[in-house]
Design an enzyme around this catalytic site. Structure first.
Site, PDB file in Angstrom:
ATOM      1  N   ARG A   1       1.108  -1.094  -0.081  1.00  0.00           N
ATOM      2  CA  ARG A   1       0.212   0.148  -0.123  1.00  0.00           C
ATOM      3  C   ARG A   1       0.511   1.191  -0.268  1.00  0.00           C
ATOM      4  O   ARG A   1       0.712   2.064  -0.895  1.00  0.00           O
ATOM      5  CB  ARG A   1      -1.214  -0.032   0.761  1.00  0.00           C
ATOM      6  CG  ARG A   1      -2.303  -1.150   1.053  1.00  0.00           C
ATOM      7  CD  ARG A   1      -2.745  -0.721   2.514  1.00  0.00           C
ATOM      8  NE  ARG A   1      -3.700  -1.907   2.379  1.00  0.00           N
ATOM      9  CZ  ARG A   1      -3.668  -3.002   3.459  1.00  0.00           C
ATOM     10  NH1 ARG A   1      -1.926  -2.851   3.913  1.00  0.00           N
ATOM     11  NH2 ARG A   1      -4.638  -3.885   3.104  1.00  0.00           N
TER      12      ARG A   1
ATOM     13  N   ARG B   1      11.577  -0.243   8.354  1.00  0.00           N
ATOM     14  CA  ARG B   1      11.854  -0.714   9.432  1.00  0.00           C
ATOM     15  C   ARG B   1      12.596  -0.545   9.171  1.00  0.00           C
ATOM     16  O   ARG B   1      13.933  -1.046   8.410  1.00  0.00           O
ATOM     17  CB  ARG B   1      11.030  -2.791   9.844  1.00  0.00           C
ATOM     18  CG  ARG B   1       9.379  -2.418  10.560  1.00  0.00           C
ATOM     19  CD  ARG B   1       9.793  -2.184  11.827  1.00  0.00           C
ATOM     20  NE  ARG B   1       8.198  -2.073  12.720  1.00  0.00           N
ATOM     21  CZ  ARG B   1       7.776  -0.787  12.164  1.00  0.00           C
ATOM     22  NH1 ARG B   1       7.602   0.100  11.768  1.00  0.00           N
ATOM     23  NH2 ARG B   1       5.884  -0.721  12.749  1.00  0.00           N
TER      24      ARG B   1
ATOM     25  N   GLU C   1      15.673   1.721  17.910  1.00  0.00           N
ATOM     26  CA  GLU C   1      15.036   3.564  18.799  1.00  0.00           C
ATOM     27  C   GLU C   1      15.011   3.533  20.196  1.00  0.00           C
ATOM     28  O   GLU C   1      13.980   2.978  21.290  1.00  0.00           O
ATOM     29  CB  GLU C   1      13.581   3.757  18.331  1.00  0.00           C
ATOM     30  CG  GLU C   1      13.702   3.039  16.617  1.00  0.00           C
ATOM     31  CD  GLU C   1      12.791   3.807  15.083  1.00  0.00           C
ATOM     32  OE1 GLU C   1      11.008   3.622  16.315  1.00  0.00           O
ATOM     33  OE2 GLU C   1      12.490   3.013  14.616  1.00  0.00           O
TER      34      GLU C   1
ATOM     35  N   HIS D   1      10.778   9.078  13.597  1.00  0.00           N
ATOM     36  CA  HIS D   1       9.783   7.212  12.885  1.00  0.00           C
ATOM     37  C   HIS D   1       7.644   8.189  13.284  1.00  0.00           C
ATOM     38  O   HIS D   1       7.775   7.591  14.284  1.00  0.00           O
ATOM     39  CB  HIS D   1       9.809   6.302  14.045  1.00  0.00           C
ATOM     40  CG  HIS D   1       9.051   5.103  13.775  1.00  0.00           C
ATOM     41  ND1 HIS D   1       9.476   3.660  14.298  1.00  0.00           N
ATOM     42  CD2 HIS D   1       7.848   4.308  13.300  1.00  0.00           C
ATOM     43  CE1 HIS D   1       9.046   2.782  13.710  1.00  0.00           C
ATOM     44  NE2 HIS D   1       7.750   3.385  12.905  1.00  0.00           N
ATOM     45  N   ILE D   2       7.676   8.693  12.772  1.00  0.00           N
ATOM     46  CA  ILE D   2       6.816   9.718  12.343  1.00  0.00           C
ATOM     47  C   ILE D   2       6.128   9.318  10.949  1.00  0.00           C
ATOM     48  O   ILE D   2       5.084  10.277  10.834  1.00  0.00           O
ATOM     49  CB  ILE D   2       7.014  11.630  12.758  1.00  0.00           C
ATOM     50  CG1 ILE D   2       8.150  11.474  11.216  1.00  0.00           C
ATOM     51  CG2 ILE D   2       7.707  11.266  13.623  1.00  0.00           C
ATOM     52  CD1 ILE D   2       8.687  13.366  11.361  1.00  0.00           C
TER      53      ILE D   2
END
Ligand code: DGY
Length: 323
Positions: free
Chosen positions: A158, A240, A269, A288-289
């Site tokens: 996706r 990832r 993280e 990581h946004i």
């Protein structure tokens, strides 16, 4: 009969908590540091539903401790932190939140791509550090055009597809590698071509990773791959961190084996200001946004609650992993 017990490893939106509290006895881990495995093990023993996040490792040992657990509902599209096979064996449903975060993550990927090739964050750092001395030199802070460049998408799910759609409007040539090619129809619609992994690596000016972290993709992007990439190529990762061998990436960037990287995810993280990647200029880093827009996070909360409700009542979550 009392209310069923559920546990959240971190709080979510007020409207979602309200819904949960109406039906369940809710307990939430507070504080900024993730709950420890030992504490989570304690909690999981007596609950029927768990809401967790990508940094909560839900392995077989934890699942074994869960005597009444019916559903694990993760507030994320990624579920590599959950032993889904083992959960299935124990008849515990696993719900996740795809689709609603596709656009947000594709948008972030695009902004990282533009940022790294046009040196936006680097320029910002130059100004903030008082290092902008002379204006408008012929060779100052030159970047790279996107038009006509080859974008290699690794993983055409996706998010990879939504990113391709955006890249097409920038007149990029798009190639992709996937476990298997998508339909010709989809290829034509998105204007892209399936290639082998080797071709993706050697032909791309920019490679963007959109694959899940699995045994097959673990540490896949290592020095062997970096050496095959064009010296002028950039690497982007919003999926990832463990798909990249970070030590090799730092070497490849420092030795100019590749031109730059833009990363939203890391092997471990959070990373801090002393991480070697923070010392390299031609790298853009975000914390990581990928899914972090107001609208998307609300939708993720809605799905997380729905998945949990369905799982607790013995039904398949709207988005369910396997079972
Ligand atoms: C997820 O939901 O798994 C993503 O990493 C969020 O950006």
């Amino acid at each position: 009969m009392g209310k069923k017990r559920i546990f959240l490893t971190r709080t979510i939106h007020h409207f979602a908590l309200k819904k949960l509290r109406r039906r369940y006895q809710v307990e939430i881990h507070t504080g900024k540091i993730p709950i420890s495995q030992i504490k989570l093990r304690d909690k999981i023993e007596n609950i029927e539903g768990l809401i967790c996040f990508p940094y909560d490792k839900i392995g077989s040992d934890l699942i074994d401790a869960a005597k009444n657990l019916k559903v694990i509902s993760t507030y994320s599209v990624g579920f590599d932190h959950i032993d889904t096979q083992y959960a299935k064996k124990k008849k515990i449903r696993v719900g996740y939140t795809p689709e609603v975060l596709t656009d947000a993550t594709a948008d972030l990927t695009f902004s990282l791509m533009l940022d790294v090739v046009r040196r936006v964050s680097e320029g910002d750092r130059i100004i903030r550090n008082g290092k902008w001395r002379q204006i408008y030199g012929a060779f100052d802070y030159v970047g790279m055009d996107l038009r006509g460049k080859t974008l290699g998408i690794f993983g055409l799910g996706r998010i990879g597809s939504a990113f391709a759609k955006r890249a097409k409007s920038f007149d990029m040539k798009i190639i992709y590698h996937n476990r298997k090619p998508v339909s010709k129809n989809k290829e034509n619609r998105l204007g892209l071509k399936y290639v082998t992994l080797n071709k993706l690596i050697t032909q791309s000016d920019i490679i963007s990773i959109h694959a899940p972290h699995t045994k097959e993709t673990d540490q896949l992007f290592d020095m062997k791959i970096f050496k095959k990439m064009k010296k002028s190529a950039f690497l982007i990762n919003t999926s990832r961190g463990k798909i990249i061998n970070e030590i090799d990436l730092v070497i490849a960037l420092n030795k100019k084996i590749i031109a730059g990287a833009a990363l939203d995810v890391y092997g471990s993280e959070p990373i801090n200001e002393n991480h070697p990647l923070t010392k390299i200029q031609n790298v853009v880093l975000t914390p990581h946004i990928g899914s972090s827009t107001k609208e998307t996070r609300v939708k993720m909360a809605e799905i997380t609650v729905k998945n949990l409700n369905l799982g607790i009542s013995g039904k398949k979550p709207i988005y369910s992993v396997g079972y």
